[in-house]
Design an enzyme around this catalytic site. Structure first.
Site, PDB file in Angstrom:
ATOM      1  N   GLU A 262      16.821  -2.907   6.596  1.00 18.65           N
ATOM      2  CA  GLU A 262      16.395  -1.543   6.866  1.00 18.65           C
ATOM      3  C   GLU A 262      14.968  -1.568   7.392  1.00 18.65           C
ATOM      4  O   GLU A 262      14.174  -2.417   6.958  1.00 18.65           O
ATOM      5  CB  GLU A 262      16.419  -0.784   5.529  1.00 18.65           C
ATOM      6  N   LYS A 264      11.202  -1.086   7.587  1.00 16.16           N
ATOM      7  CA  LYS A 264      10.193  -0.884   6.547  1.00 16.16           C
ATOM      8  C   LYS A 264       9.102  -0.022   7.157  1.00 16.16           C
ATOM      9  O   LYS A 264       8.284  -0.488   7.944  1.00 16.16           O
ATOM     10  CB  LYS A 264       9.640  -2.234   6.085  1.00 16.16           C
ATOM     11  N   ARG A 284       4.009   6.779  -5.326  1.00 15.03           N
ATOM     12  CA  ARG A 284       4.343   5.438  -5.791  1.00 15.03           C
ATOM     13  C   ARG A 284       3.817   5.210  -7.208  1.00 15.03           C
ATOM     14  O   ARG A 284       4.400   4.509  -7.996  1.00 15.03           O
ATOM     15  CB  ARG A 284       3.709   4.469  -4.786  1.00 15.03           C
ATOM     16  N   GLU A 313      10.246   7.460   2.667  1.00 14.79           N
ATOM     17  CA  GLU A 313       8.896   7.135   3.108  1.00 14.79           C
ATOM     18  C   GLU A 313       8.458   8.255   4.058  1.00 14.79           C
ATOM     19  O   GLU A 313       9.156   8.552   5.033  1.00 14.79           O
ATOM     20  CB  GLU A 313       8.920   5.766   3.805  1.00 14.79           C
ATOM     21  N   PHE A 353      15.693   6.746   1.952  1.00 18.57           N
ATOM     22  CA  PHE A 353      16.398   5.472   1.797  1.00 18.57           C
ATOM     23  C   PHE A 353      17.160   5.298   0.493  1.00 18.57           C
ATOM     24  O   PHE A 353      17.918   4.355   0.340  1.00 18.57           O
ATOM     25  CB  PHE A 353      15.464   4.275   2.040  1.00 18.57           C
ATOM     26  N   ARG A 430      10.336  -5.472 -10.072  1.00 19.41           N
ATOM     27  CA  ARG A 430      10.261  -6.181  -8.804  1.00 19.41           C
ATOM     28  C   ARG A 430      11.308  -7.280  -8.867  1.00 19.41           C
ATOM     29  O   ARG A 430      11.205  -8.176  -9.694  1.00 19.41           O
ATOM     30  CB  ARG A 430       8.862  -6.784  -8.636  1.00 19.41           C
ATOM     31  N   LYS A 436      11.165  -7.813   0.901  1.00 23.54           N
ATOM     32  CA  LYS A 436      10.438  -7.330   2.070  1.00 23.54           C
ATOM     33  C   LYS A 436      10.111  -8.489   2.997  1.00 23.54           C
ATOM     34  O   LYS A 436       9.785  -9.587   2.561  1.00 23.54           O
ATOM     35  CB  LYS A 436       9.196  -6.525   1.683  1.00 23.54           C
TER      36      LYS A 436
HETATM   37  P1  ATP Z   1       4.931  -2.725  -3.576  1.00 20.53           P
HETATM   38  O1  ATP Z   1       5.334  -1.296  -3.390  1.00 20.53           O
HETATM   39  O2  ATP Z   1       6.065  -3.692  -3.342  1.00 20.53           O
HETATM   40  O3  ATP Z   1       4.154  -3.010  -4.800  1.00 20.53           O
HETATM   41  P2  ATP Z   1       3.057  -2.240  -1.445  1.00 20.53           P
HETATM   42  O4  ATP Z   1       2.783  -0.869  -1.930  1.00 20.53           O
HETATM   43  O5  ATP Z   1       1.919  -3.081  -1.007  1.00 20.53           O
HETATM   44  O6  ATP Z   1       3.899  -3.099  -2.472  1.00 20.53           O
HETATM   45  P3  ATP Z   1       4.719  -3.107   0.605  1.00 20.53           P
HETATM   46  O7  ATP Z   1       4.517  -4.492   0.152  1.00 20.53           O
HETATM   47  O8  ATP Z   1       4.227  -2.821   1.975  1.00 20.53           O
HETATM   48  O9  ATP Z   1       4.076  -2.045  -0.288  1.00 20.53           O
HETATM   49  O10 ATP Z   1       6.289  -2.773   0.504  1.00 20.53           O
HETATM   50  C1  ATP Z   1       6.953  -1.917  -0.371  1.00 20.53           C
HETATM   51  C2  ATP Z   1       6.951  -0.465   0.115  1.00 20.53           C
HETATM   52  O11 ATP Z   1       7.607  -0.316   1.365  1.00 20.53           O
HETATM   53  C3  ATP Z   1       7.744   0.479  -0.746  1.00 20.53           C
HETATM   54  O12 ATP Z   1       7.078   0.805  -1.928  1.00 20.53           O
HETATM   55  C4  ATP Z   1       7.945   1.667   0.170  1.00 20.53           C
HETATM   56  O13 ATP Z   1       6.826   2.524   0.074  1.00 20.53           O
HETATM   57  C5  ATP Z   1       7.918   1.067   1.541  1.00 20.53           C
HETATM   58  N1  ATP Z   1       9.158   1.211   2.321  1.00 20.53           N
HETATM   59  C6  ATP Z   1       9.192   1.463   3.643  1.00 20.53           C
HETATM   60  N2  ATP Z   1      10.435   1.498   4.101  1.00 20.53           N
HETATM   61  C7  ATP Z   1      11.254   1.277   3.046  1.00 20.53           C
HETATM   62  C8  ATP Z   1      12.672   1.189   2.903  1.00 20.53           C
HETATM   63  N3  ATP Z   1      13.506   1.340   3.930  1.00 20.53           N
HETATM   64  N4  ATP Z   1      13.159   0.928   1.659  1.00 20.53           N
HETATM   65  C9  ATP Z   1      12.328   0.772   0.606  1.00 20.53           C
HETATM   66  N5  ATP Z   1      10.985   0.843   0.694  1.00 20.53           N
HETATM   67  C10 ATP Z   1      10.441   1.089   1.902  1.00 20.53           C
END
Ligand code: ATP
Length: 597
Positions: A262, A264, A284, A313, A353, A430, A436
């Site tokens: 999907e 991101k 978040r 998102e 999502f 997690r 990711k």
């Molecule tokens: P994390 O949320 O994993 O602690 P982070 O805030 O630094 O880390 P990323 O590492 O960039 O974020 O990746 C996770 C985030 O990606 C999710 O919390 C969500 O906000 C975002 N995201 C974007 N697209 C999607 C998707 N299709 N499905 C799930 N999450 C998504």
């Protein structure tokens, strides 16, 4: 004092002990002792107060009386002139210590009591809590008077030690650094006699992250009742999190050969709750952010179901082209005072999502493809509301192509999700059900990390008067501590440098925080609170740092080489949501593979 109440002085005495300790174990022990002696009627209040709040974050009850007003209240309660109060405050830099010192000097019970006007009425937890609630709720005309009068009344009856913590609480500066996980540990020990029941408490907490509620339920009805907690509209659940990998082949192997890839999106994660016309949005870190996005509230009301919890998102859109803009643009909007105007300048779109609840039914235990069906049933796609773009892939080539496509459309990469029978929604965890896949910078570190500021070093030369470098740490969820990984001094603009001491000042303490593990002696220590995004050239083994110490090599931990601040303050993350030790180990390992490939 009425039955089921507790002297506030007792609480203040515990705070003093917690504040002075440098040991995480001792901190938990104090909390256990505190919870054991707290009457159940005020147990929730004691827990909120200990975290410097009045209710769980998601309810948005904000305490934070302006310093000016607080100083005026101190003056009135003690009988000292405002000038004198302000002078002392300037010297001490802490309104709590100012109140404590002046109360100790003032005639007992303040001027009024000295003149015989009032008798002392000792503070209790209930009274303090109710008064603080009154202060927090006061709004509009006359609210300043309500706030100051209520605070003066409390201070007149306070002892110096009580005044210190009362004032810190009311100004939003009671920073004992007691995290939710530490409280869960203490509750497990206090009410079940052992720490091994913690997972049950934690599970309940992921569904209903209100520590006061959980504590009271546990104390009155026991562990079994905790297991029955259900998802509720209006109460955010802890979001599911992803692991990370940067090799398409490995990703597919982890996900059983096939997955849903999907886009991101680079925006802000939002958990949207709807019941009829009522919509609430949570971030978040579970803050109520409904007021930031009146437009998103409208989008959510367009979905075809009266009751649900969905996740998506929110992305900023270029009004001229309809293209997605990076995360920073969305944050600009968040900072704008005038929401209406911001909505025009920075329109948004939501990409949905997931769905975790619908019309009375929890959907978290359904596999992802079934949850997606529910989501598709209720979403009517439009310019502003879309389902996340995704595709089922079963080979590395297609995954790579789809990844490039996502990047070219302004995304950060892909979220690769399990579609197997066990692909449930893992609240607050997690795990490998979601992976990711972000841009791979080859020799560079493959991804940024979010680290917590735990200490600082004084600057020299051009940086005299500010900090020269910050001591940064990763989080260890197992031990609930922060371990150092680097000293970062580059990437800061002049504006950052000017601003940093101010941002960090409220967290400054005179010793290493009990939840920080460090071999390095910093010039200044902080309560772990502020998260910054850091990128480096490489992750290396290092004997200087405590992160992952002895986990890869005896005597060595992990460090980030040439770390640099990316300019992104992660105010949207709690310190416990920073990059974990385990994630750094994964990054270290995958980086090695990339380098030697
Ligand atoms: P994390 O949320 O994993 O602690 P982070 O805030 O630094 O880390 P990323 O590492 O960039 O974020 O990746 C996770 C985030 O990606 C999710 O919390 C969500 O906000 C975002 N995201 C974007 N697209 C999607 C998707 N299709 N499905 C799930 N999450 C998504």
């Amino acid at each position: 004092m009425s039955q089921g109440d507790m002297p506030y002085k007792r609480l203040a005495q515990f705070y003093e002990k917690i504040e002075q300790t440098t040991s995480r174990i001792a901190m938990t022990d104090y909390l256990v002792a505190l919870f054991k002696e707290t009457p159940v009627e005020v147990l929730d209040k004691v827990i909120y107060l200990t975290q410097g709040k009045l209710r769980p974050d998601y309810e948005g009850v904000e305490l934070g009386v302006a310093e000016k007003l607080t100083l005026r209240a101190i003056a009135r309660a003690t009988g000292f002139s405002l000038k004198k109060v302000e002078e002392l405050y300037k010297k001490l830099g802490d309104p709590g210590l100012t109140a404590q010192e002046l109360l100790a000097k003032a005639p007992k019970g303040g001027l009024a009591a000295f003149l015989g006007a009032e008798a002392k009425n000792p503070l209790t937890v209930k009274r303090v809590y109710d008064s603080l609630m009154k202060i927090a709720k006061a709004q509009g005309a006359g609210s300043q008077d309500v706030k100051i009068n209520t605070l003066v009344a409390l201070l007149r009856d306070a002892e110096p030690l009580e005044a210190k913590y009362l004032v810190r609480t009311v100004t939003g500066r009671l920073r004992l650094g007691v995290a939710d996980m530490t409280i869960l540990d203490a509750l497990a020990i206090a009410f079940t006699g052992k720490k091994s029941t913690r997972p049950i408490l934690e599970k309940a907490y992921t569904k209903h992250p209100d520590l006061g509620y959980i504590a009271v339920l546990l104390a009155t009805e026991g562990l079994d009742k905790l297991k029955e907690i259900k998802i509720q509209v209006g109460v955010p659940i802890l979001p599911m999190l992803a692991e990370r990998l940067n090799d398409p082949k490995e990703i597919l192997e982890k996900l059983g050969g096939r997955c849903l890839a999907e886009y991101k999106y680079d925006g802000e994660r939002v958990q949207a709750h709807r019941k009829g016309d009522e919509v609430q949005l949570f971030s978040r870190r579970l803050e109520n952010i409904t007021h930031h996005y009146p437009d998103v509230v409208e989008y959510i009301k367009r979905l075809k179901s009266p009751e649900f919890i969905v996740e998506g998102e929110v992305v900023a859109i270029d009004p001229n082209t309809g293209d997605m803009l990076p995360f920073q643009e969305l944050m600009h909007r968040r900072r704008k005072y005038d929401v209406e105007k911001a909505m025009e300048e920075y329109p948004t779109r939501i990409y949905l999502f997931d769905i975790v609840y619908r019309e009375g039914k929890e959907l978290i235990d359904l596999p992802l493809p079934e949850r997606k069906k529910h989501l598709e049933e209720i979403v009517v796609e439009s310019d502003e509301v879309k389902l996340a773009t995704g595709k089922i892939v079963d080979n590395p080539h297609d995954l790579m192509l789809f990844f490039e496509q996502a990047i070219s459309e302004g995304c950060e990469g892909l979220m690769c999700k399990s579609i197997g029978p066990d692909s449930i929604y893992q609240m607050g965890a997690r795990g490998w059900l979601w992976i990711k896949f972000k841009r791979d910078y080859r020799m560079e570190m493959t991804d940024t990390v979010d680290l917590v500021v735990v200490g600082a070093f004084y600057g020299r030369g051009k940086r005299a008067g500010t900090y020269g470098a910050l001591l940064m740490a990763a989080y260890s969820p197992e031990e609930d501590v922060f371990k150092t990984v680097c000293k970062v001094g580059s990437g800061f603009t002049d504006e950052d440098l000017a601003k940093l001491p101010e941002i960090l000042a409220p967290y400054k303490i005179d010793h290493k925080h009990p939840r920080v593990i460090s071999k390095i002696e910093a010039d200044v220590w902080f309560v772990p609170a502020i998260v910054l995004e850091i990128i480096g050239a490489e992750i290396t083994l290092s004997p200087l740092h405590t992160c992952c110490l002895n986990k890869i090599e005896e005597g060595a931990g992990l460090a980030i080489r040439f770390p640099r601040f990316t300019g992104r303050y992660r105010f949207d993350k709690k310190p416990e949501q920073a990059t974990t030790e385990q994630e750094l180990i994964e990054m270290y390992k995958s980086q090695k593979k990339t380098v030697y490939r």
